[in-house]
Design a protein around this motif. Sequence first.
Motif, PDB file in Angstrom:
ATOM      1  N   VAL A  22    -117.573   0.503 -39.763  1.00 55.76           N
ATOM      2  CA  VAL A  22    -116.952   1.779 -40.099  1.00 55.76           C
ATOM      3  C   VAL A  22    -116.761   2.567 -38.814  1.00 55.76           C
ATOM      4  CG1 VAL A  22    -117.196   3.930 -41.397  1.00 55.76           C
ATOM      5  CG2 VAL A  22    -118.073   1.795 -42.368  1.00 55.76           C
ATOM      6  N   GLU A  23    -115.521   2.874 -38.535  1.00 54.73           N
ATOM      7  CA  GLU A  23    -115.180   3.679 -37.363  1.00 54.73           C
ATOM      8  C   GLU A  23    -115.846   3.152 -36.095  1.00 54.73           C
ATOM      9  OE1 GLU A  23    -115.777   7.830 -38.179  1.00 54.73           O
ATOM     10  OE2 GLU A  23    -114.521   7.757 -39.957  1.00 54.73           O
ATOM     11  N   GLY A  24    -115.784   1.853 -35.909  1.00 54.95           N
ATOM     12  CA  GLY A  24    -116.287   1.237 -34.690  1.00 54.95           C
ATOM     13  C   GLY A  24    -117.786   0.971 -34.667  1.00 54.95           C
ATOM     14  N   GLN A  25    -118.510   1.353 -35.706  1.00 53.93           N
ATOM     15  CA  GLN A  25    -119.949   1.073 -35.768  1.00 53.93           C
ATOM     16  C   GLN A  25    -120.207   0.032 -36.853  1.00 53.93           C
ATOM     17  OE1 GLN A  25    -122.631   4.313 -35.913  1.00 53.93           O
ATOM     18  NE2 GLN A  25    -121.665   5.426 -34.249  1.00 53.93           N
ATOM     19  N   THR A  26    -121.079  -0.917 -36.538  1.00 50.76           N
ATOM     20  CA  THR A  26    -121.383  -1.995 -37.468  1.00 50.76           C
ATOM     21  C   THR A  26    -122.751  -1.763 -38.095  1.00 50.76           C
ATOM     22  OG1 THR A  26    -120.058  -3.509 -36.147  1.00 50.76           O
ATOM     23  CG2 THR A  26    -121.610  -4.495 -37.686  1.00 50.76           C
TER      24      THR A  26
END
Length: 75
Positions: A22-26
């Motif tokens: 989500v938005e570059g965070q895993t």
Amino acid sequence: MTQNKKFAGLGELICDHLFMSVEGQTFYQGTRGGGSVFNTLANLSLLEGCQVLATGVGGEDEFGTYASLDLHNLG
């Protein structure tokens, strides 16, 4: 009727690890038993009420144990 049938699966019992980005965070979402034999037996047990037996390879580690127990808990 399917309830009177018994199914056996021969193959690997493995674990699938689920992640979501989500938005570059895993983010780690969890672990479930996986593999085609596992999924087939789990669905026959849960959806069709069949007796199932898994025979084959499961690693002697925490994930092999988890996959085996997960299938056992599904019935």
